[in-house]
Design a protein around this motif. Structure first.
Motif, short mmCIF file in Angstrom:
data_model
loop_
_atom_site.label_atom_id
_atom_site.label_comp_id
_atom_site.label_asym_id
_atom_site.label_seq_id
_atom_site.Cartn_x
_atom_site.Cartn_y
_atom_site.Cartn_z
N ASP A 19 -1.22 13.05 -7.94
CA ASP A 19 -2.53 12.45 -8.45
C ASP A 19 -3.32 12.07 -7.28
O ASP A 19 -3.32 11.03 -6.74
CB ASP A 19 -2.17 11.10 -9.12
N GLU A 20 -4.42 13.08 -6.85
CA GLU A 20 -5.18 12.80 -5.82
C GLU A 20 -6.24 11.85 -5.94
O GLU A 20 -6.62 11.06 -5.12
CB GLU A 20 -5.77 14.19 -5.43
N ALA A 21 -6.72 11.68 -7.16
CA ALA A 21 -7.70 10.80 -7.37
C ALA A 21 -7.18 9.17 -7.31
O ALA A 21 -7.68 8.64 -6.77
CB ALA A 21 -8.20 10.79 -8.87
N LYS A 22 -5.98 9.02 -7.88
CA LYS A 22 -5.38 7.73 -7.69
C LYS A 22 -4.86 7.41 -6.09
O LYS A 22 -5.13 6.26 -5.54
CB LYS A 22 -3.99 7.55 -8.40
N VAL A 23 -4.70 8.57 -5.30
CA VAL A 23 -4.41 8.20 -3.84
C VAL A 23 -5.49 7.82 -3.09
O VAL A 23 -5.71 6.92 -2.28
CB VAL A 23 -3.63 9.50 -3.41
N ALA A 24 -6.78 8.64 -3.45
CA ALA A 24 -7.95 8.50 -3.07
C ALA A 24 -8.52 6.91 -3.38
O ALA A 24 -8.95 6.10 -2.50
CB ALA A 24 -8.86 9.35 -3.56
N GLU A 25 -8.16 6.34 -4.60
CA GLU A 25 -8.56 5.25 -4.99
C GLU A 25 -7.68 4.19 -4.09
O GLU A 25 -8.41 2.88 -3.60
CB GLU A 25 -8.28 4.92 -6.38
N GLU B 245 -9.07 3.81 -0.50
CA GLU B 245 -10.25 3.16 -0.47
C GLU B 245 -10.23 1.81 -0.58
O GLU B 245 -10.84 1.06 0.02
CB GLU B 245 -11.42 3.83 -1.64
N ARG B 246 -9.45 1.37 -1.52
CA ARG B 246 -9.08 -0.11 -1.87
C ARG B 246 -8.48 -0.84 -0.37
O ARG B 246 -8.89 -1.85 -0.28
CB ARG B 246 -8.16 -0.44 -3.00
N TYR B 247 -7.63 -0.04 0.12
CA TYR B 247 -7.09 -0.61 1.46
C TYR B 247 -8.11 -0.68 2.50
O TYR B 247 -8.04 -1.70 3.40
CB TYR B 247 -5.68 0.38 1.73
N ARG B 248 -8.77 0.13 2.72
CA ARG B 248 -9.84 0.56 3.61
C ARG B 248 -10.92 -0.74 3.45
O ARG B 248 -11.33 -1.08 4.69
CB ARG B 248 -10.41 1.91 3.85
N SER B 249 -11.33 -0.74 2.28
CA SER B 249 -12.16 -1.85 1.98
C SER B 249 -11.71 -3.39 2.35
O SER B 249 -12.47 -4.19 2.48
CB SER B 249 -12.84 -1.95 0.67
N GLY B 250 -10.45 -3.52 2.38
CA GLY B 250 -9.91 -4.68 2.51
C GLY B 250 -9.51 -4.90 3.83
O GLY B 250 -9.13 -6.01 4.24
N VAL C 28 0.96 -1.46 -0.03
CA VAL C 28 -0.11 0.00 -0.03
C VAL C 28 0.80 1.26 0.06
O VAL C 28 0.70 2.19 -0.82
CB VAL C 28 -0.97 0.09 1.16
N VAL C 29 1.96 1.50 0.88
CA VAL C 29 2.84 2.38 0.82
C VAL C 29 3.47 2.67 -0.47
O VAL C 29 3.58 3.78 -0.77
CB VAL C 29 3.79 2.18 1.66
N ALA C 30 4.03 1.50 -1.07
CA ALA C 30 4.47 1.59 -2.48
C ALA C 30 3.72 2.20 -3.37
O ALA C 30 3.83 3.05 -4.43
CB ALA C 30 4.91 0.42 -2.79
#
Length: 78
Positions: free
Chosen positions: A63-69, A72-77, A51-53
């Motif tokens: 790229d704020e959109a990519k950071v948010a994505e 979100e993927r990490y939090r949902s997991g 996730v950090v990488a």
């Protein structure tokens, strides 16, 4: 480590410290539980490292959109 495993390991440690013999099977079971816990922790560390990488490049590129994505993927997991 759940409470039962912790109590079991603590009991084994106390018996060992008191000089009582601990059955080999009990020691082996305790070691296997500890190895399994370490495997789970190592897997979690690897996931967090990924996730950090994934976050470093989008943050660097702003790229704020990519950071948010990624977040979100990490939090949902979890």
């Amino acid at each position: 480590m759940n409470a039962d495993k912790l109590r079991s390991n603590l009991r084994a440690w106390r018996e060992e410290r008191s000089g009582e013999r601990i059955p080999v099977r009990a020691r082996l079971r305790a070691l296997e539980e500890e190895v399994q816990e370490l495997r789970q922790l190592n897997r979690r560390i690897a996931e967090l490292t990924d996730v950090v990488a994934e976050l470093l490049i989008p943050i660097q590129d702003r790229d704020e959109a990519k950071v948010a994505e990624v977040l979100e993927r990490y939090r949902s997991g979890i």
